[in-house]
Each structure stands twice: as C-alpha cells, then as structure tokens.
Design a protein around this motif. Sequence first.
Motif, short mmCIF file in Angstrom:
data_model
loop_
_atom_site.label_atom_id
_atom_site.label_comp_id
_atom_site.label_asym_id
_atom_site.label_seq_id
_atom_site.Cartn_x
_atom_site.Cartn_y
_atom_site.Cartn_z
N ASP A 86 55.17 42.05 40.80
CA ASP A 86 53.75 41.71 40.80
C ASP A 86 52.88 42.85 40.29
N SER A 87 53.27 44.08 40.63
CA SER A 87 52.42 45.23 40.31
C SER A 87 52.29 45.47 38.81
N ALA A 88 53.23 45.00 38.03
CA ALA A 88 53.14 45.19 36.58
C ALA A 88 52.58 43.97 35.87
N VAL A 89 52.84 42.80 36.41
CA VAL A 89 52.47 41.57 35.71
C VAL A 89 50.97 41.30 35.79
N TYR A 90 50.40 41.40 36.98
CA TYR A 90 48.99 41.02 37.16
C TYR A 90 48.03 41.83 36.29
N PRO A 91 48.05 43.17 36.34
CA PRO A 91 47.09 43.89 35.49
C PRO A 91 47.31 43.66 33.99
N SER A 92 48.56 43.62 33.57
CA SER A 92 48.81 43.47 32.13
C SER A 92 48.35 42.11 31.62
N ILE A 93 48.68 41.05 32.32
CA ILE A 93 48.29 39.71 31.86
C ILE A 93 46.78 39.53 31.95
N ILE A 94 46.16 40.06 33.00
CA ILE A 94 44.70 39.93 33.13
C ILE A 94 44.00 40.66 31.99
N PHE A 95 44.45 41.87 31.67
CA PHE A 95 43.81 42.62 30.57
C PHE A 95 44.07 41.96 29.22
N ILE A 96 45.26 41.45 29.03
CA ILE A 96 45.56 40.78 27.76
C ILE A 96 44.69 39.55 27.59
N MET A 97 44.59 38.73 28.62
CA MET A 97 43.80 37.50 28.52
C MET A 97 42.30 37.80 28.46
N ALA A 98 41.85 38.86 29.13
CA ALA A 98 40.44 39.25 29.01
C ALA A 98 40.13 39.70 27.58
N GLY A 99 41.07 40.41 26.95
CA GLY A 99 40.89 40.80 25.55
C GLY A 99 40.87 39.60 24.63
N VAL A 100 41.73 38.63 24.90
CA VAL A 100 41.72 37.41 24.10
C VAL A 100 40.40 36.67 24.29
N GLY A 101 39.90 36.65 25.53
CA GLY A 101 38.61 36.02 25.80
C GLY A 101 37.47 36.71 25.08
N LEU A 102 37.48 38.04 25.06
CA LEU A 102 36.44 38.77 24.33
C LEU A 102 36.53 38.53 22.83
N LEU A 103 37.74 38.43 22.31
CA LEU A 103 37.91 38.14 20.89
C LEU A 103 37.37 36.74 20.57
N ALA A 104 37.66 35.77 21.43
CA ALA A 104 37.13 34.41 21.22
C ALA A 104 35.60 34.41 21.34
N GLY A 105 35.06 35.18 22.29
CA GLY A 105 33.61 35.28 22.42
C GLY A 105 32.96 35.93 21.21
N PHE A 106 33.62 36.92 20.65
CA PHE A 106 33.10 37.56 19.44
C PHE A 106 33.05 36.58 18.28
N ASN A 107 34.12 35.81 18.13
CA ASN A 107 34.14 34.81 17.05
C ASN A 107 33.09 33.74 17.27
N LYS A 108 32.88 33.31 18.50
CA LYS A 108 31.85 32.31 18.80
C LYS A 108 30.46 32.89 18.54
N ALA A 109 30.24 34.16 18.88
CA ALA A 109 28.94 34.79 18.64
C ALA A 109 28.68 34.91 17.14
N LYS A 110 29.73 35.17 16.34
CA LYS A 110 29.57 35.19 14.89
C LYS A 110 29.16 33.83 14.38
N ASP A 111 29.75 32.77 14.94
CA ASP A 111 29.39 31.41 14.54
C ASP A 111 27.95 31.07 14.94
N LEU A 112 27.49 31.60 16.08
CA LEU A 112 26.10 31.39 16.49
C LEU A 112 25.14 32.03 15.51
N ASP A 113 25.52 33.19 15.00
CA ASP A 113 24.66 33.92 14.07
C ASP A 113 24.55 33.21 12.72
N LYS A 114 25.58 32.45 12.34
CA LYS A 114 25.55 31.73 11.08
C LYS A 114 24.61 30.52 11.13
N GLU A 115 24.43 29.96 12.32
CA GLU A 115 23.60 28.75 12.46
C GLU A 115 22.13 29.05 12.31
#
Length: 115
Positions: A86-115
Amino acid sequence: MGPEILIPISLFLMIFGIVYLIYSTRNRERLALIEKGVDASIFLKGHGKGVPLWKVFVVNLAFLLIGSGIGIFVALLITTYTSLADSAVYPSIIFIMAGVGLLAGFNKAKDLDKE
C-alpha cells in the motif's frame, strides 16, 4: 541560531530574490523600450481578451480533483487484487492520475481559449 531556523529564512530569501529579479528585470526592459521611443501601449496588449483567469483555474482544479479521485480508486483496486504494498501504490497512482487530470485540464483550457 539552530539549523531549524535556517530553512524558513532561506525559503523566504529565495522567494524574495525571485520576485525582486522579476520586477527589476521587467522595469529595466520597459525603461529600455521607452528610451528607444517605442509606444507604451505594447505593455497593455492582450489585456481584456480571451478566457477569464478564474474559469481556467476552476477547470484545472476540477480536473485535478477528478484525477486524484480516480487515482485513489485505481490504487484501491490495485492493492485489493494484487499483492503490492500500500505504501508504494497509493502515492504513485494518485500523483500519476493527478498529473493526467492536470494535462486534461490544460487541454480543455486551451479549447476554451479557442472559442
């Protein structure tokens, strides 16, 4: 003065140095442009256009929280159905998925700027 006081002092000095460097460089650049006779309206270029900053912040925060929640869920599934620690899985998966979420948010914000 013990070593424990040096960390906050050095952190404060680092932040102060970065802010001072940004403002002094900006001031020197503007003074050089004014000396060359360039119009001062170039400093105001881009203001009032595009998506408001609070909308971009809310979109990125939402995707970050969604990514963190999915990371917690995936880490729970991984630790339940595998023999990984548990001690290795939780932080690594949370950080990976948070990074993926920020990347998706960045792409969505770029799309907002185009509109």
